[in-house]
Design a protein around this motif. Structure first.
Motif, PDB file in Angstrom:
ATOM      1  N   ASP A  82       0.991  -0.634  -0.107  1.00 48.23           N
ATOM      2  CA  ASP A  82       0.163   0.568  -0.231  1.00 48.23           C
ATOM      3  C   ASP A  82       1.187   1.266  -0.142  1.00 48.23           C
ATOM      4  OD1 ASP A  82      -1.801   2.012   0.099  1.00 48.23           O
ATOM      5  OD2 ASP A  82      -2.794   1.222   2.141  1.00 48.23           O
ATOM      6  N   ASP A  93       0.478   4.170  -0.776  1.00 44.88           N
ATOM      7  CA  ASP A  93      -0.204   5.566  -0.199  1.00 44.88           C
ATOM      8  C   ASP A  93      -0.792   5.819   0.549  1.00 44.88           C
ATOM      9  OD1 ASP A  93      -0.782   6.254  -3.029  1.00 44.88           O
ATOM     10  OD2 ASP A  93      -2.650   5.693  -2.957  1.00 44.88           O
ATOM     11  N   GLN A  94       0.101   4.724   1.550  1.00 48.83           N
ATOM     12  CA  GLN A  94      -0.523   5.176   3.520  1.00 48.83           C
ATOM     13  C   GLN A  94       0.979   5.448   4.374  1.00 48.83           C
ATOM     14  OE1 GLN A  94      -0.828   0.716   5.489  1.00 48.83           O
ATOM     15  NE2 GLN A  94       1.161   0.381   4.182  1.00 48.83           N
ATOM     16  N   ASP A  95       1.122   5.752   5.061  1.00 49.81           N
ATOM     17  CA  ASP A  95       2.264   6.596   5.472  1.00 49.81           C
ATOM     18  C   ASP A  95       2.534   6.258   7.309  1.00 49.81           C
ATOM     19  OD1 ASP A  95       1.677   8.648   4.178  1.00 49.81           O
ATOM     20  OD2 ASP A  95       0.506   9.710   5.013  1.00 49.81           O
TER      21      ASP A  95
END
Length: 202
Positions: free
Chosen positions: A138, A140-142
């Motif tokens: 993923d 796009d995760q932080d």
């Protein structure tokens, strides 16, 4: 010119990070320890700046638990990213540098391939856990985290990323924090945070 191991660094976890990263680093990456970044809320020091010839600038923070306030760190990073001094900042816990460095490097190689030589990801994949391979999918995760159990050893792996490359339609708190600091003309960071909270925004 390849990144070289040139101690002393500021802490044992910083030393270990460089010692293991250089085995997988791209020859054209430059590594600058204790990189100073002036911002509207003061000067901040990043443990390491990793820079590529095409201009990608990535900050690495090796976080020992006793030295960090997560909320203040987020504001600090907001000032750095808001002024585009860095493209991304990765916060890596000392325990993960000491005990899960293969996973740390695999994650970084997946997300920042420019910082690694072209065989690094394949080499690190052999050593990395299945958990971090799944977490890294993923992009796009932080927060990249998972729980692990290895024999009698168990715990939690966590790497935090803040990046100027925010996916379309999404927002990040660091953007709001920077806009607020900019709107009041900056100032000493702790005073800006206190004012933000005093204004009832948080």
């Amino acid at each position: 010119m390849p990144v070289t191991f040139a101690p002393p660094y500021d802490s044992p976890i910083e030393t270990r990070f460089v010692e293991l990263y250089i085995n997988h680093a791209d020859d054209d990456v430059t590594l600058t320890p204790q990189h100073a970044t002036p911002t509207l809320c003061g000067n901040f020091i990043c443990d390491f700046l990793l820079a590529t010839p095409d201009g990608r600038r990535v900050g690495i923070e090796c976080d020992g638990r006793e030295f960090h306030d997560p909320s203040r760190d987020e504001w600090r990073d907001a000032m750095i990213l808001g002024e585009r001094h860095l493209d991304a900042i990765y916060r890596i816990r000392g325990t993960d540098i000491n005990h899960r460095m293969e996973d740390v490097l695999y994650l970084l190689a997946s997300l920042e391939p420019q910082l690694f030589h072209n065989r690094a990801l394949a080499n690190l994949e052999v050593m990395a856990s299945e958990e971090v391979k799944k977490a890294s999918e993923d992009v796009d995760q932080d927060f990249f985290h998972y729980r692990y159990r290895s024999g009698i050893d168990e715990g939690r792996f966590c790497v935090e990323r803040r990046s100027v490359d925010v996916p379309p339609g999404q927002r990040r708190f660091w953007q709001a924090a920077y806009r607020y600091a900019d709107s009041i003309g900056g100032g000493q960071l702790d005073e800006v945070i206190a004012r933000y909270r005093g204004d009832g925004i948080l």
